[in-house]
Design a protein around this motif. Structure first.
Motif, PDB file in Angstrom:
ATOM      1  N   ARG A 178      72.743  71.531  29.482  1.00  0.00           N
ATOM      2  CA  ARG A 178      73.177  72.232  28.263  1.00  0.00           C
ATOM      3  C   ARG A 178      74.649  71.919  27.965  1.00  0.00           C
ATOM      4  O   ARG A 178      75.020  71.603  26.828  1.00  0.00           O
ATOM      5  CB  ARG A 178      72.977  73.738  28.443  1.00  0.00           C
ATOM      6  CG  ARG A 178      73.055  74.550  27.170  1.00  0.00           C
ATOM      7  CD  ARG A 178      72.905  76.043  27.443  1.00  0.00           C
ATOM      8  NE  ARG A 178      73.970  76.553  28.288  1.00  0.00           N
ATOM      9  CZ  ARG A 178      75.215  76.792  27.867  1.00  0.00           C
ATOM     10  NH1 ARG A 178      75.550  76.593  26.615  1.00  0.00           N
ATOM     11  NH2 ARG A 178      76.133  77.241  28.712  1.00  0.00           N
ATOM     12  N   ARG A 216      57.625  65.593  31.848  1.00  0.00           N
ATOM     13  CA  ARG A 216      57.524  66.405  30.644  1.00  0.00           C
ATOM     14  C   ARG A 216      58.916  66.842  30.183  1.00  0.00           C
ATOM     15  O   ARG A 216      59.742  67.242  30.987  1.00  0.00           O
ATOM     16  CB  ARG A 216      56.614  67.624  30.862  1.00  0.00           C
ATOM     17  CG  ARG A 216      56.095  68.186  29.530  1.00  0.00           C
ATOM     18  CD  ARG A 216      55.088  69.323  29.747  1.00  0.00           C
ATOM     19  NE  ARG A 216      54.012  68.945  30.667  1.00  0.00           N
ATOM     20  CZ  ARG A 216      53.679  69.635  31.761  1.00  0.00           C
ATOM     21  NH1 ARG A 216      54.307  70.744  32.074  1.00  0.00           N
ATOM     22  NH2 ARG A 216      52.689  69.209  32.541  1.00  0.00           N
ATOM     23  N   LYS A 217      59.149  66.761  28.889  1.00  0.00           N
ATOM     24  CA  LYS A 217      60.442  67.068  28.273  1.00  0.00           C
ATOM     25  C   LYS A 217      60.836  68.524  28.542  1.00  0.00           C
ATOM     26  O   LYS A 217      59.998  69.421  28.510  1.00  0.00           O
ATOM     27  CB  LYS A 217      60.277  66.814  26.770  1.00  0.00           C
ATOM     28  CG  LYS A 217      61.493  66.912  25.930  1.00  0.00           C
ATOM     29  CD  LYS A 217      62.247  65.617  25.733  1.00  0.00           C
ATOM     30  CE  LYS A 217      63.364  65.864  24.724  1.00  0.00           C
ATOM     31  NZ  LYS A 217      64.197  67.039  25.030  1.00  0.00           N
ATOM     32  N   ALA A 218      62.107  68.763  28.780  1.00  0.00           N
ATOM     33  CA  ALA A 218      62.610  70.124  28.962  1.00  0.00           C
ATOM     34  C   ALA A 218      63.803  70.330  28.043  1.00  0.00           C
ATOM     35  O   ALA A 218      64.461  69.373  27.637  1.00  0.00           O
ATOM     36  CB  ALA A 218      63.028  70.347  30.414  1.00  0.00           C
ATOM     37  N   GLU A 219      64.068  71.585  27.724  1.00  0.00           N
ATOM     38  CA  GLU A 219      65.172  71.916  26.818  1.00  0.00           C
ATOM     39  C   GLU A 219      66.492  71.343  27.332  1.00  0.00           C
ATOM     40  O   GLU A 219      66.735  71.326  28.539  1.00  0.00           O
ATOM     41  CB  GLU A 219      65.286  73.455  26.718  1.00  0.00           C
ATOM     42  CG  GLU A 219      65.918  73.915  25.423  1.00  0.00           C
ATOM     43  CD  GLU A 219      66.243  75.415  25.453  1.00  0.00           C
ATOM     44  OE1 GLU A 219      66.929  75.867  24.542  1.00  0.00           O
ATOM     45  OE2 GLU A 219      65.818  76.103  26.401  1.00  0.00           O
ATOM     46  N   ASN A 220      67.329  70.882  26.441  1.00  0.00           N
ATOM     47  CA  ASN A 220      68.662  70.331  26.727  1.00  0.00           C
ATOM     48  C   ASN A 220      68.656  68.935  27.346  1.00  0.00           C
ATOM     49  O   ASN A 220      69.711  68.384  27.639  1.00  0.00           O
ATOM     50  CB  ASN A 220      69.487  71.262  27.630  1.00  0.00           C
ATOM     51  CG  ASN A 220      69.785  72.584  26.952  1.00  0.00           C
ATOM     52  OD1 ASN A 220      70.187  72.592  25.796  1.00  0.00           O
ATOM     53  ND2 ASN A 220      69.546  73.676  27.629  1.00  0.00           N
ATOM     54  N   ASP A 227      67.650  64.982  26.724  1.00  0.00           N
ATOM     55  CA  ASP A 227      67.232  64.030  25.695  1.00  0.00           C
ATOM     56  C   ASP A 227      66.025  63.230  26.157  1.00  0.00           C
ATOM     57  O   ASP A 227      65.158  62.895  25.364  1.00  0.00           O
ATOM     58  CB  ASP A 227      68.381  63.078  25.358  1.00  0.00           C
ATOM     59  CG  ASP A 227      69.542  63.796  24.697  1.00  0.00           C
ATOM     60  OD1 ASP A 227      69.326  64.336  23.601  1.00  0.00           O
ATOM     61  OD2 ASP A 227      70.636  63.840  25.276  1.00  0.00           O
ATOM     62  N   LYS A 245      75.056  68.283  26.815  1.00  0.00           N
ATOM     63  CA  LYS A 245      74.743  68.145  25.380  1.00  0.00           C
ATOM     64  C   LYS A 245      75.922  68.618  24.532  1.00  0.00           C
ATOM     65  O   LYS A 245      76.255  67.999  23.524  1.00  0.00           O
ATOM     66  CB  LYS A 245      73.495  68.957  25.003  1.00  0.00           C
ATOM     67  CG  LYS A 245      72.162  68.413  25.425  1.00  0.00           C
ATOM     68  CD  LYS A 245      71.933  66.969  25.047  1.00  0.00           C
ATOM     69  CE  LYS A 245      72.038  66.694  23.561  1.00  0.00           C
ATOM     70  NZ  LYS A 245      72.116  65.200  23.327  1.00  0.00           N
ATOM     71  N   SER A 259      69.510  72.568  34.421  1.00  0.00           N
ATOM     72  CA  SER A 259      69.393  72.849  32.989  1.00  0.00           C
ATOM     73  C   SER A 259      70.713  73.323  32.400  1.00  0.00           C
ATOM     74  O   SER A 259      71.048  73.005  31.257  1.00  0.00           O
ATOM     75  CB  SER A 259      68.349  73.932  32.728  1.00  0.00           C
ATOM     76  OG  SER A 259      67.102  73.483  33.169  1.00  0.00           O
ATOM     77  N   GLU A 260      71.461  74.088  33.190  1.00  0.00           N
ATOM     78  CA  GLU A 260      72.765  74.557  32.705  1.00  0.00           C
ATOM     79  C   GLU A 260      73.741  73.378  32.598  1.00  0.00           C
ATOM     80  O   GLU A 260      74.519  73.295  31.639  1.00  0.00           O
ATOM     81  CB  GLU A 260      73.303  75.647  33.642  1.00  0.00           C
ATOM     82  CG  GLU A 260      74.657  76.226  33.253  1.00  0.00           C
ATOM     83  CD  GLU A 260      74.641  77.091  31.991  1.00  0.00           C
ATOM     84  OE1 GLU A 260      73.574  77.310  31.395  1.00  0.00           O
ATOM     85  OE2 GLU A 260      75.744  77.550  31.598  1.00  0.00           O
TER      86      GLU A 260
END
Lengths: 316, 316
Positions: free
Chosen positions: A154, A171-175, A177, A157, A150-151
């Motif tokens: 980030r 399932r969609k996760a933060e950061n 697309d 992005k 995830s880092e």
């Protein structure tokens, strides 16, 4: 109570702990071998997790807690520790920042062609016709969408990349697309300009990537492995690179470490080796020590609320 | 109308323009010298801005517009172009993404010690005790808070850095944690772990940094210049590095380019030279061409609304 370290922290840390925990008898050894008879009296062992075997656990009759100052547990005698109901904690979570920075550094080194530029400069050549690439607009696929992944996402992005991930649910996760499901791994690999693996070593991930997966990738793809070296057989990657199925591999982890001195990787222009140090920075030990200190307080006070207590049923 | 290029774009671009602008007679030369008599008939000159002198402008009797496919105008015969009231446009604005990526790449190369790791690896040495640094938590000072500086600042924030800038008013700008005023330059320099200059060459910036400015910096500071080489005298930087006043300099621009073959920089371990290519990527020409095409449409239609029309009073 005796706390046995199988490595030597800096002096200022030792002094700090002696002052903060006067009830503890800290003993510092350079490796588990030099601990000798102290092992029998140790209630706590603090280790990088690569040196303990079943024999040590049998000898450590007073042992109740092992603090592992790393994230990987695959070299630990987990079966026996579980039988003896010994508490295990590790430092999972402190790797995200250094490892993500390391990965972006490698990607930029590739895109900006720094090694090629430096080769000219070392020979006194002013050569401006080296075609650099941009990360902006490129597709970044991350295998392993946990804290480290995830880092990386980030930062990807922030560099205006198209960030793809893979997880079990899709399932969609933060950061990210887009998130693919594991059964669409080949489709995801075919989309990516940069494929990064941060996968740990588990029954599922061992040997996960085969010949067909490298064949799915773009011939211009860059593959980076900072997870674990048993994700694929090195013969498979060597062949993929020799057949120009992908453009370059950056490898920080290997099936055997240190990498055998006769391994073909050493002489391959399309392979960049780093010696398993993506998480190693000057911040590593202070951050690990902070978790140890918090857990030591819990251990002495009430025996609950440990940071990163390992569930030995699940194995992480 | 004749449009004279002083460089050779790729064939597909030539074909595209011929089809899109049938009223134009495009002529492509390898350098202004080879243009010969065509110069006299050219209404438009497209150039990288490093080859035109006053003699050329005098010869180009039909000239009405110069499209400069770069951002720096300091080698252009601006005085005469102003006298003759010739329209000048450039490609300012397309440099932010590649240059910001380049700077972050250099910072990570330094923090992660890639060259040092590679030196070991090239010799077959597996050496894990190389202390990496993190960008997270470090202070980044950017001299020049325009489009390029802001993009660097944005990436610096993504890397969890403390981002400082300098402008004339000291007024806060997006992506900067603090903004200093120019009269507090020395204070700002003293705060920074990484000092990046993206300053252009102007009467104000030429020789802006002196001995005292490098003495203000932390001894661990890394200095990166991707702006213009006349920001300081190279003798000043050489002395600062020899006196260990700062740790390392990454230099992409120089007082004289190409850098003289006898310059001390070539042999200094604390200097990393790159040959003025921070903005050079495969995206450069397509992005410049897009601005040229839009401006050519304006030129042919109505002669207003040019992208990046230079105000020759201000000089930018």
């Amino acid at each position: 109570m005796k706390i046995l370290f199988t490595f030597q922290p800096p002096e200022e840390m030792k002094m700090k702990w002696a002052a903060a925990f006067p009830a503890c008898d800290f003993q510092f050894y350079e490796g588990i071998q030099s601990a000798g008879k102290s092992l029998a009296e140790a209630e706590v062992i603090v280790t990088y997790g690569e040196d303990l075997n079943e024999e040590h656990i049998l000898k450590a009759e007073q042992l109740r807690w092992v603090m592992v100052m790393s994230a990987g547990l695959e070299l630990m005698p987990l079966k026996m520790l579980k039988e003896k109901e010994i508490l295990i904690t590790n430092v999972k979570g402190i790797h995200a920042i250094p490892m993500a920075e390391f990965v972006l550094g490698l990607m930029l080194q590739y895109a900006k062609q720094f090694p090629r530029i430096m080769k000219d400069i070392d020979q006194g050549i002013w050569h401006r016709e080296i075609p650099g690439l941009e990360l902006a607009g490129q597709a970044l696929l991350i295998l392993g969408a946990g804290a480290i992944g995830s880092e990386i996402a980030r930062l990807g992005k922030a560099f205006r990349m198209n960030v793809l991930g893979i997880n079990t649910s899709g399932r969609k996760a933060e950061n990210f697309d887009s998130m693919y499901q594991m059964d669409n791994l080949e489709g995801a690999l075919g989309e990516a300009d940069y494929v990064i693996s941060v996968l740990p070593s588990t029954d599922y991930t061992r040997g996960l990537l085969g010949k067909e997966h490298f064949q799915c990738m773009k011939t211009s793809a860059v593959f980076i492995n900072i997870g674990r070296g048993d994700l694929f057989k090195s013969t498979v990657l060597v062949e993929a690179l020799e057949n120009n199925e992908i453009a370059h591999a950056f490898l920080d982890v290997f099936e055997t470490e240190p990498l055998e001195s006769v391994h073909p990787y050493w002489n391959m222009e399309k392979v960049t080796i780093t010696p398993h140090l993506s998480s190693r920075t000057k911040e590593y030990l202070p951050r690990s020590a902070a978790i140890f200190e918090e857990n030591l307080k819990s251990y002495m006070n009430n025996g609950v609320n440990y940071i990163n207590e390992i569930d030995l049923e699940r194995g992480y």
